[in-house]
Write an enzyme that holds these catalytic residues in place. Structure first.
Site, PDB file in Angstrom:
ATOM      1  N   GLY A  14       0.827  -1.208   0.000  1.00 58.80           N
ATOM      2  CA  GLY A  14       0.000   0.000   0.000  1.00 58.80           C
ATOM      3  C   GLY A  14       0.858   1.253   0.000  1.00 58.80           C
ATOM      4  CE  LYS A  76      -5.257  -6.478  -7.236  1.00 59.68           C
ATOM      5  NZ  LYS A  76      -5.980  -6.132  -8.464  1.00 59.68           N
ATOM      6  N   GLY A 116       5.853  -2.730   3.453  1.00 62.16           N
ATOM      7  CA  GLY A 116       5.291  -3.098   4.754  1.00 62.16           C
ATOM      8  C   GLY A 116       5.687  -4.521   5.117  1.00 62.16           C
ATOM      9  N   GLY A 118       4.358  -7.489   4.650  1.00 65.84           N
ATOM     10  CA  GLY A 118       4.255  -8.493   3.588  1.00 65.84           C
ATOM     11  C   GLY A 118       5.372  -8.338   2.566  1.00 65.84           C
ATOM     12  CB  THR A 139       2.868   0.278   7.008  1.00 61.92           C
ATOM     13  OG1 THR A 139       1.466   0.186   7.271  1.00 61.92           O
ATOM     14  CG2 THR A 139       3.589  -0.020   8.298  1.00 61.92           C
ATOM     15  CG  ASP A 141      -1.603  -0.554   8.538  1.00 63.59           C
ATOM     16  OD1 ASP A 141      -2.400   0.384   8.365  1.00 63.59           O
ATOM     17  OD2 ASP A 141      -1.543  -1.554   7.798  1.00 63.59           O
ATOM     18  NE  ARG A 176     -27.766  12.515  13.706  1.00 64.77           N
ATOM     19  CZ  ARG A 176     -27.815  13.126  12.540  1.00 64.77           C
ATOM     20  NH1 ARG A 176     -26.738  13.648  12.013  1.00 64.77           N
ATOM     21  NH2 ARG A 176     -28.953  13.223  11.883  1.00 64.77           N
ATOM     22  NE  ARG A 280     -27.237  10.060  10.036  1.00 66.81           N
ATOM     23  CZ  ARG A 280     -28.433   9.791  10.566  1.00 66.81           C
ATOM     24  NH1 ARG A 280     -28.583   8.761  11.394  1.00 66.81           N
ATOM     25  NH2 ARG A 280     -29.482  10.555  10.293  1.00 66.81           N
ATOM     26  NE  ARG A 289      -2.832   3.085   1.187  1.00 65.56           N
ATOM     27  CZ  ARG A 289      -3.384   1.975   0.669  1.00 65.56           C
ATOM     28  NH1 ARG A 289      -3.920   1.078   1.469  1.00 65.56           N
ATOM     29  NH2 ARG A 289      -3.373   1.761  -0.613  1.00 65.56           N
TER      30      ARG A 289
HETATM   31  O1  F6P Z   1      -1.588  -1.585   5.119  1.00 62.12           O
HETATM   32  C1  F6P Z   1      -2.118  -0.357   4.755  1.00 62.12           C
HETATM   33  C2  F6P Z   1      -3.599  -0.434   4.589  1.00 62.12           C
HETATM   34  O2  F6P Z   1      -4.049   0.861   4.269  1.00 62.12           O
HETATM   35  C3  F6P Z   1      -4.366  -1.004   5.764  1.00 62.12           C
HETATM   36  O3  F6P Z   1      -4.531  -0.090   6.811  1.00 62.12           O
HETATM   37  C4  F6P Z   1      -5.652  -1.431   5.109  1.00 62.12           C
HETATM   38  O4  F6P Z   1      -6.198  -2.512   5.813  1.00 62.12           O
HETATM   39  C5  F6P Z   1      -5.220  -1.858   3.733  1.00 62.12           C
HETATM   40  O5  F6P Z   1      -3.959  -1.285   3.501  1.00 62.12           O
HETATM   41  C6  F6P Z   1      -6.165  -1.463   2.619  1.00 62.12           C
HETATM   42  O6  F6P Z   1      -5.759  -2.065   1.437  1.00 62.12           O
HETATM   43  P1  F6P Z   1      -6.219  -1.654  -0.032  1.00 62.12           P
HETATM   44  O7  F6P Z   1      -5.335  -0.535  -0.486  1.00 62.12           O
HETATM   45  O8  F6P Z   1      -6.020  -2.898  -0.834  1.00 62.12           O
HETATM   46  O9  F6P Z   1      -7.632  -1.228   0.035  1.00 62.12           O
END
Ligand code: F6P
Length: 362
Positions: A14, A76, A116, A118, A139, A141, A176, A280, A289
Protein backbone atom coordinates in the site's frame (compact mmCIF):
# COMPACT_ATOMS: atom_id res chain seq x y z
CA UNK A 1 37.45 1.13 -16.28
CA UNK A 2 35.61 0.24 -13.10
CA UNK A 3 31.89 -0.33 -13.51
CA UNK A 4 29.70 2.20 -11.69
CA UNK A 5 27.74 0.67 -8.83
CA UNK A 6 23.99 0.45 -9.37
CA UNK A 7 21.13 0.56 -6.89
CA UNK A 8 17.56 -0.44 -7.70
CA UNK A 9 14.59 0.89 -5.74
CA UNK A 10 11.23 -0.85 -5.57
CA UNK A 11 8.15 0.34 -3.66
CA UNK A 12 5.73 -2.44 -2.77
CA UNK A 13 2.43 -2.77 -0.92
CA UNK A 14 0.00 0.00 0.00
CA UNK A 15 1.23 3.51 -0.72
CA UNK A 16 1.97 5.78 2.18
CA UNK A 17 2.93 9.44 2.59
CA UNK A 18 6.72 9.79 2.70
CA UNK A 19 7.78 7.07 0.23
CA UNK A 20 9.05 9.64 -2.26
CA UNK A 21 11.09 11.31 0.48
CA UNK A 22 12.87 7.95 1.03
CA UNK A 23 13.45 7.46 -2.70
CA UNK A 24 14.88 10.98 -2.89
CA UNK A 25 17.22 10.50 0.07
CA UNK A 26 18.57 7.14 -1.13
CA UNK A 27 19.01 8.38 -4.71
CA UNK A 28 20.67 11.69 -3.77
CA UNK A 29 23.17 9.85 -1.57
CA UNK A 30 23.83 7.37 -4.36
CA UNK A 31 24.44 10.16 -6.90
CA UNK A 32 26.82 11.90 -4.48
CA UNK A 33 28.73 8.60 -4.30
CA UNK A 34 28.85 8.29 -8.08
CA UNK A 35 26.37 5.41 -8.25
CA UNK A 36 23.54 4.88 -10.71
CA UNK A 37 19.95 4.40 -9.57
CA UNK A 38 17.08 2.67 -11.27
CA UNK A 39 13.44 2.79 -10.23
CA UNK A 40 11.47 -0.44 -10.60
CA UNK A 41 7.89 0.07 -11.69
CA UNK A 42 4.75 -1.04 -9.85
CA UNK A 43 6.29 -3.02 -7.02
CA UNK A 44 7.34 -6.63 -7.59
CA UNK A 45 5.56 -6.56 -10.98
CA UNK A 46 8.52 -4.57 -12.31
CA UNK A 47 10.95 -7.20 -11.09
CA UNK A 48 9.03 -10.10 -12.62
CA UNK A 49 8.42 -8.20 -15.88
CA UNK A 50 11.82 -6.45 -16.03
CA UNK A 51 10.11 -3.06 -16.08
CA UNK A 52 12.22 -0.19 -14.76
CA UNK A 53 13.67 3.20 -15.60
CA UNK A 54 16.92 5.01 -14.89
CA UNK A 55 16.45 7.69 -12.27
CA UNK A 56 18.26 10.99 -12.76
CA UNK A 57 18.73 13.88 -10.35
CA UNK A 58 15.77 15.66 -11.91
CA UNK A 59 13.49 12.68 -11.27
CA UNK A 60 14.08 12.82 -7.53
CA UNK A 61 14.06 16.59 -7.19
CA UNK A 62 10.90 18.28 -5.94
CA UNK A 63 9.32 15.05 -4.65
CA UNK A 64 9.93 15.48 -0.90
CA UNK A 65 6.39 16.61 -0.21
CA UNK A 66 4.63 14.56 -2.88
CA UNK A 67 2.37 11.76 -1.60
CA UNK A 68 2.15 8.25 -3.09
CA UNK A 69 5.13 6.79 -4.93
CA UNK A 70 6.63 8.05 -8.18
CA UNK A 71 7.48 4.43 -9.06
CA UNK A 72 4.00 2.97 -8.69
CA UNK A 73 3.26 0.06 -6.39
CA UNK A 74 1.24 -3.12 -6.10
CA UNK A 75 -0.31 -5.10 -3.28
CA UNK A 76 -0.78 -8.10 -5.55
CA UNK A 77 2.57 -8.79 -7.17
CA UNK A 78 4.43 -11.67 -5.51
CA UNK A 79 7.28 -13.31 -7.46
CA UNK A 80 6.76 -16.57 -5.54
CA UNK A 81 3.04 -16.69 -6.30
CA UNK A 82 2.52 -14.54 -9.33
CA UNK A 83 -1.09 -14.25 -10.50
CA UNK A 84 -1.71 -14.73 -14.22
CA UNK A 85 -5.16 -14.28 -15.75
CA UNK A 86 -6.33 -17.26 -17.80
CA UNK A 87 -9.73 -16.28 -19.20
CA UNK A 88 -11.83 -15.52 -16.16
CA UNK A 89 -9.61 -17.64 -13.92
CA UNK A 90 -6.41 -16.86 -12.06
CA UNK A 91 -3.37 -19.11 -12.18
CA UNK A 92 -0.51 -18.75 -9.75
CA UNK A 93 3.09 -19.40 -10.80
CA UNK A 94 6.39 -19.28 -8.96
CA UNK A 95 8.29 -16.74 -11.07
CA UNK A 96 10.95 -16.04 -8.47
CA UNK A 97 13.74 -17.47 -10.66
CA UNK A 98 12.70 -15.16 -13.49
CA UNK A 99 12.61 -12.25 -11.01
CA UNK A 100 16.11 -13.05 -9.74
CA UNK A 101 17.44 -13.36 -13.31
CA UNK A 102 15.95 -9.92 -14.06
CA UNK A 103 17.62 -8.42 -10.99
CA UNK A 104 20.93 -9.84 -12.28
CA UNK A 105 20.24 -8.44 -15.76
CA UNK A 106 19.53 -5.03 -14.22
CA UNK A 107 23.11 -5.21 -12.89
CA UNK A 108 22.12 -4.32 -9.35
CA UNK A 109 24.65 -4.20 -6.52
CA UNK A 110 21.75 -3.69 -4.15
CA UNK A 111 17.97 -3.68 -4.32
CA UNK A 112 16.18 -1.37 -1.88
CA UNK A 113 12.67 -2.54 -1.05
CA UNK A 114 10.43 0.07 0.57
CA UNK A 115 7.53 -1.96 1.93
CA UNK A 116 5.29 -3.10 4.75
CA UNK A 117 5.43 -6.43 6.59
CA UNK A 118 4.26 -8.49 3.59
CA UNK A 119 6.60 -6.87 1.09
CA UNK A 120 9.55 -7.05 3.47
CA UNK A 121 8.73 -10.72 4.07
CA UNK A 122 9.11 -11.24 0.30
CA UNK A 123 12.31 -9.20 0.40
CA UNK A 124 13.61 -11.60 3.04
CA UNK A 125 12.80 -14.59 0.78
CA UNK A 126 14.60 -12.95 -2.13
CA UNK A 127 17.57 -12.25 0.15
CA UNK A 128 17.67 -15.91 1.18
CA UNK A 129 17.62 -16.77 -2.52
CA UNK A 130 20.74 -14.69 -3.06
CA UNK A 131 19.53 -11.15 -3.85
CA UNK A 132 21.53 -8.35 -2.16
CA UNK A 133 18.56 -6.56 -0.67
CA UNK A 134 17.92 -3.99 2.05
CA UNK A 135 14.50 -3.01 3.33
CA UNK A 136 12.89 0.24 4.41
CA UNK A 137 9.86 -0.08 6.74
CA UNK A 138 6.80 1.67 5.31
CA UNK A 139 3.17 1.67 6.42
CA UNK A 140 0.49 3.91 7.86
CA UNK A 141 -0.40 0.98 10.17
CA UNK A 142 2.83 1.29 12.22
CA UNK A 143 2.80 -2.48 12.66
CA UNK A 144 6.25 -3.54 11.46
CA UNK A 145 8.37 -5.54 13.86
CA UNK A 146 11.81 -4.20 14.71
CA UNK A 147 10.88 -0.52 14.55
CA UNK A 148 9.07 1.73 17.02
CA UNK A 149 7.67 3.92 14.27
CA UNK A 150 7.11 3.90 10.52
CA UNK A 151 6.87 6.96 8.30
CA UNK A 152 3.34 7.65 7.04
CA UNK A 153 1.84 6.83 10.42
CA UNK A 154 1.91 10.41 11.78
CA UNK A 155 0.28 11.69 8.57
CA UNK A 156 -2.47 9.06 8.81
CA UNK A 157 -2.99 9.91 12.50
CA UNK A 158 -3.28 13.61 11.59
CA UNK A 159 -5.87 12.91 8.87
CA UNK A 160 -7.91 10.53 11.06
CA UNK A 161 -7.73 13.01 13.94
CA UNK A 162 -9.03 15.80 11.76
CA UNK A 163 -11.93 13.57 10.76
CA UNK A 164 -12.72 12.77 14.40
CA UNK A 165 -12.44 16.46 15.37
CA UNK A 166 -14.92 17.36 12.66
CA UNK A 167 -17.52 14.75 13.61
CA UNK A 168 -17.28 15.96 17.22
CA UNK A 169 -19.13 19.19 16.50
CA UNK A 170 -21.84 17.54 14.44
CA UNK A 171 -22.28 14.79 17.09
CA UNK A 172 -22.66 17.49 19.74
CA UNK A 173 -25.15 19.50 17.70
CA UNK A 174 -27.38 16.53 16.86
CA UNK A 175 -26.95 14.60 20.14
CA UNK A 176 -25.83 11.57 18.21
CA UNK A 177 -23.36 8.76 18.50
CA UNK A 178 -20.76 9.18 15.76
CA UNK A 179 -18.57 6.27 14.80
CA UNK A 180 -15.32 6.86 12.94
CA UNK A 181 -13.74 3.77 11.37
CA UNK A 182 -10.03 4.05 10.76
CA UNK A 183 -7.53 1.78 9.00
CA UNK A 184 -4.68 -0.09 10.67
CA UNK A 185 -5.19 -3.66 9.46
CA UNK A 186 -4.85 -6.06 12.40
CA UNK A 187 -3.12 -3.54 14.66
CA UNK A 188 -4.76 -0.77 16.65
CA UNK A 189 -2.06 1.91 16.56
CA UNK A 190 -3.92 4.25 14.24
CA UNK A 191 -7.19 4.04 16.20
CA UNK A 192 -5.38 4.38 19.52
CA UNK A 193 -3.33 7.43 18.56
CA UNK A 194 -6.05 9.25 16.61
CA UNK A 195 -8.62 8.36 19.30
CA UNK A 196 -6.44 9.79 22.06
CA UNK A 197 -5.43 12.81 19.95
CA UNK A 198 -9.04 13.72 19.23
CA UNK A 199 -10.72 12.76 22.46
CA UNK A 200 -12.71 9.77 21.20
CA UNK A 201 -14.88 8.49 24.06
CA UNK A 202 -14.69 4.83 23.13
CA UNK A 203 -11.69 3.41 21.27
CA UNK A 204 -11.94 -0.09 19.83
CA UNK A 205 -8.78 -1.86 18.71
CA UNK A 206 -8.11 -5.42 17.47
CA UNK A 207 -5.90 -6.20 20.46
CA UNK A 208 -8.77 -5.66 22.95
CA UNK A 209 -11.90 -7.50 21.74
CA UNK A 210 -14.91 -5.43 22.75
CA UNK A 211 -18.07 -6.18 24.63
CA UNK A 212 -21.24 -4.45 23.31
CA UNK A 213 -22.68 -4.15 26.84
CA UNK A 214 -19.63 -2.12 27.92
CA UNK A 215 -19.97 0.20 24.91
CA UNK A 216 -23.68 0.76 25.58
CA UNK A 217 -23.03 1.31 29.30
CA UNK A 218 -20.50 4.04 28.46
CA UNK A 219 -22.79 5.78 25.98
CA UNK A 220 -25.62 5.78 28.57
CA UNK A 221 -23.33 6.98 31.37
CA UNK A 222 -22.33 9.93 29.24
CA UNK A 223 -25.96 10.74 28.44
CA UNK A 224 -26.81 10.69 32.15
CA UNK A 225 -23.95 13.12 32.83
CA UNK A 226 -25.49 15.48 30.29
CA UNK A 227 -23.10 14.57 27.48
CA UNK A 228 -25.74 13.72 24.93
CA UNK A 229 -23.28 12.53 22.31
CA UNK A 230 -20.47 9.99 22.08
CA UNK A 231 -17.61 9.45 19.67
CA UNK A 232 -16.52 5.90 18.93
CA UNK A 233 -13.21 5.44 17.14
CA UNK A 234 -13.02 1.92 15.76
CA UNK A 235 -10.15 0.20 14.08
CA UNK A 236 -11.12 -1.70 10.92
CA UNK A 237 -9.65 -4.83 12.55
CA UNK A 238 -11.63 -4.57 15.81
CA UNK A 239 -13.80 -7.52 16.78
CA UNK A 240 -16.26 -8.44 19.52
CA UNK A 241 -15.22 -10.79 22.28
CA UNK A 242 -15.60 -14.30 20.88
CA UNK A 243 -16.47 -12.91 17.44
CA UNK A 244 -14.66 -12.09 14.26
CA UNK A 245 -13.54 -9.18 12.07
CA UNK A 246 -15.72 -7.71 9.33
CA UNK A 247 -14.31 -8.44 5.88
CA UNK A 248 -14.92 -5.95 3.10
CA UNK A 249 -13.46 -7.92 0.20
CA UNK A 250 -11.11 -10.73 -0.71
CA UNK A 251 -8.37 -9.87 -3.20
CA UNK A 252 -7.47 -13.32 -4.57
CA UNK A 253 -4.22 -12.24 -6.25
CA UNK A 254 -2.83 -10.81 -3.03
CA UNK A 255 -0.63 -12.82 -0.65
CA UNK A 256 -2.64 -11.21 2.15
CA UNK A 257 -6.07 -11.39 0.46
CA UNK A 258 -8.34 -10.13 3.25
CA UNK A 259 -9.33 -6.46 3.14
CA UNK A 260 -11.00 -5.38 6.34
CA UNK A 261 -13.77 -2.81 6.59
CA UNK A 262 -17.38 -2.29 7.60
CA UNK A 263 -17.19 -2.82 11.35
CA UNK A 264 -18.27 0.82 11.85
CA UNK A 265 -21.64 0.18 10.18
CA UNK A 266 -22.22 -3.04 12.11
CA UNK A 267 -21.53 -1.25 15.40
CA UNK A 268 -23.64 1.76 14.41
CA UNK A 269 -26.69 -0.36 13.76
CA UNK A 270 -26.30 -2.24 17.04
CA UNK A 271 -25.70 0.87 19.17
CA UNK A 272 -28.69 2.70 17.67
CA UNK A 273 -30.94 -0.33 18.15
CA UNK A 274 -29.95 -0.90 21.78
CA UNK A 275 -29.71 2.72 23.01
CA UNK A 276 -32.28 4.37 20.77
CA UNK A 277 -29.74 7.13 20.15
CA UNK A 278 -29.36 8.15 16.53
CA UNK A 279 -26.02 6.92 15.24
CA UNK A 280 -23.98 7.68 12.15
CA UNK A 281 -20.81 6.09 10.77
CA UNK A 282 -17.93 7.68 8.87
CA UNK A 283 -15.19 5.60 7.25
CA UNK A 284 -11.87 7.43 6.87
CA UNK A 285 -10.56 4.82 4.40
CA UNK A 286 -7.90 5.70 1.86
CA UNK A 287 -7.98 9.39 2.75
CA UNK A 288 -5.54 8.33 5.48
CA UNK A 289 -2.99 7.16 2.91
CA UNK A 290 -3.24 9.98 0.42
CA UNK A 291 -1.71 13.39 -0.02
CA UNK A 292 1.30 15.18 1.39
CA UNK A 293 3.22 13.79 4.35
CA UNK A 294 3.30 15.84 7.57
CA UNK A 295 6.72 17.39 8.36
CA UNK A 296 7.50 14.66 10.94
CA UNK A 297 7.14 11.98 8.26
CA UNK A 298 9.24 13.94 5.77
CA UNK A 299 12.03 14.19 8.35
CA UNK A 300 11.73 10.52 9.36
CA UNK A 301 11.61 9.31 5.75
CA UNK A 302 14.64 11.42 4.79
CA UNK A 303 16.61 10.22 7.80
CA UNK A 304 15.63 6.60 7.08
CA UNK A 305 16.66 6.94 3.43
CA UNK A 306 20.07 8.32 4.43
CA UNK A 307 20.59 5.55 7.00
CA UNK A 308 19.50 2.96 4.45
CA UNK A 309 22.25 4.20 2.18
CA UNK A 310 24.70 3.65 5.05
CA UNK A 311 23.50 0.01 5.26
CA UNK A 312 24.07 -0.35 1.51
CA UNK A 313 27.60 1.00 1.82
CA UNK A 314 28.31 -1.46 4.63
CA UNK A 315 26.77 -4.26 2.50
CA UNK A 316 24.42 -5.17 5.33
CA UNK A 317 22.04 -7.01 3.03
CA UNK A 318 19.07 -8.82 4.54
CA UNK A 319 18.47 -5.90 6.92
CA UNK A 320 16.32 -2.81 7.18
CA UNK A 321 16.80 0.34 9.24
CA UNK A 322 14.56 0.39 12.29
CA UNK A 323 13.94 3.19 14.78
CA UNK A 324 14.60 2.13 18.35
CA UNK A 325 14.43 4.61 21.23
CA UNK A 326 14.92 7.50 18.79
CA UNK A 327 18.00 6.08 17.08
CA UNK A 328 18.48 4.18 13.84
CA UNK A 329 19.48 0.53 14.11
CA UNK A 330 19.93 -2.31 11.61
CA UNK A 331 17.24 -4.97 11.99
CA UNK A 332 17.37 -8.39 10.34
CA UNK A 333 14.56 -8.92 7.83
CA UNK A 334 14.05 -12.30 9.50
CA UNK A 335 12.58 -10.45 12.50
CA UNK A 336 10.34 -8.38 10.24
CA UNK A 337 9.12 -11.49 8.40
CA UNK A 338 8.07 -13.09 11.70
CA UNK A 339 4.72 -11.27 12.01
CA UNK A 340 3.27 -7.87 12.82
CA UNK A 341 3.80 -5.53 15.77
CA UNK A 342 0.58 -5.02 17.69
CA UNK A 343 -0.45 -2.77 20.57
CA UNK A 344 0.75 -4.61 23.70
CA UNK A 345 -1.78 -5.50 26.37
CA UNK A 346 0.15 -3.34 28.88
CA UNK A 347 0.46 -0.38 26.51
CA UNK A 348 1.25 2.78 28.53
CA UNK A 349 -0.87 4.80 26.09
CA UNK A 350 -3.90 2.56 26.68
CA UNK A 351 -3.39 3.10 30.45
CA UNK A 352 -3.10 6.88 30.01
CA UNK A 353 -6.20 6.96 27.83
CA UNK A 354 -8.21 5.05 30.45
CA UNK A 355 -6.98 7.45 33.14
CA UNK A 356 -8.50 10.38 31.24
CA UNK A 357 -11.85 8.65 30.84
CA UNK A 358 -11.48 6.81 27.54
CA UNK A 359 -12.93 3.31 27.32
CA UNK A 360 -11.87 0.35 25.20
CA UNK A 361 -15.16 -1.48 25.10
CA UNK A 362 -14.44 -3.77 28.04
O1 F6P B 1 -1.59 -1.59 5.12
C1 F6P B 1 -2.12 -0.36 4.75
C2 F6P B 1 -3.60 -0.43 4.59
O2 F6P B 1 -4.05 0.86 4.27
C3 F6P B 1 -4.37 -1.00 5.76
O3 F6P B 1 -4.53 -0.09 6.81
C4 F6P B 1 -5.65 -1.43 5.11
O4 F6P B 1 -6.20 -2.51 5.81
C5 F6P B 1 -5.22 -1.86 3.73
O5 F6P B 1 -3.96 -1.29 3.50
C6 F6P B 1 -6.17 -1.46 2.62
O6 F6P B 1 -5.76 -2.07 1.44
P1 F6P B 1 -6.22 -1.65 -0.03
O7 F6P B 1 -5.34 -0.54 -0.49
O8 F6P B 1 -6.02 -2.90 -0.83
O9 F6P B 1 -7.63 -1.23 0.04
Amino acid sequence: MLRKKRIGIVTSGGDCPGINAVIRAVAKNAFENDMDVIGIKDGYHGIVLNDYKELRRDDVSGILTVGGTILGTSKKANPYRYAIEKGDKLEFKDLSKQAIRNIEKMGLDCLVCIGGDGSLGLAYRLYKDGVPIVGVPKTIDNDIRGTDITFGFETAVAIASEGIDRVHTTAQSHHRVMIVEVMGHNAGWLALHSGVASGGDIILIPEIPYDMDAIVKRVRERSKRGKRFSIVVVSEGAKPRGGDVVIQRIVKESSDPIRLGGIGFVLGEQIEKITGIETRTVVMGHLQRGGIPVPFDRVLATHLGVNTFKLIKKKMFGHMVGVKKMSFVPVSLKIVAGGIRRVPKDSPLVASAISVGKRFGV
